[in-house]
Design a protein around this motif. Sequence first.
Motif: not given
Lengths: 132, 196
Positions: A83, A85, A96-99, B26, B28, B43
Amino acid sequence: MTRFLCRVAPMLAVLLLTACSASNMSRLEVADDGEHLQLYSNNGLLASRLSVEEVRRKRVNDLLYLQATLENGWKFELDFQYKIKWFDQQGFELAPESQPWRQLVMAGRSQANVQAVAPNPSAVRFEIWVRE
Amino acid sequence: MRVVMAMMLGVALLASGCASKVEYGDPQARETVTPDFGSSDLQMIATKMVDDMMVFPPVAELTRNRRPVLFVDRVKNKTSEHVDTESITDTIQSRLINSGKFRFVDMTVVDRVRQQLEYQQDSGMVDQSTAAQMGRQIGAEFMLYGNLSSIVKRDNSTKDVYYKFTLKLLNIQSGIIEWSGEKEIRKTRSRSLFGL
């Protein structure tokens, strides 16, 4: 008693095997402050097998575009998630919530390039996190 | 003795089998409950499409000094399962807007916008100095549309699903496709010996 153990042992083995499949969290963080590369690890197994060989970055239309070359130093296949950031000048994490966590499967002793584009032009710094 | 141990084991297994709990997770995180289209696929597709589009040089050139206006047509679901493709395009749209490089018009609310404009213009209830004027909307310059297709193969123990998502950016006036992006996803489910 022996017969009883023979019956129970496979059951216990199955339970143990399922218990072992719980996710093993590892963390390898690459922070790029524009000048030098910092590498953090929580001493996980994944972090010991994985290394960041090179990080390249450029601006495309004001957006930070990064390419990190990861190397699997282990002789077997490595299946993990990573991931990215993104942070702005003041250290605030962007979107932060779209990665999402992205999946990567690397063959033994191989290299792979991961690429990503910052969500908006205010990104100046990034971190790469990995986990199994 | 054996009977007691067996009973204890049985009770322990029953107790753990009956346990039920709800937890937040989570959103994600990787989701692999079944090989069907899932949140992780959505996603991954959205991230790949937006990243590809942003760095494609002609698109970067288009957005260098202005924010082009787009509209999302639709993504055709050509798979054999139900997939909410609007949800995929919504995520792509949000990311493109938040990049500060694009603007969108929403064709799904045209009727409601028209009703509101008519109310403001004709109802006599709205102060005309603040009423939105008819005929002032900005026309979209580009259209986003695409396809989601899949190939599913299975035998007794394995199910293999291949998804391909294609998205295109079309210049409405010239009819030229300015950009096209693809994302492939392969998922395989294989049953283990014990069916676990």
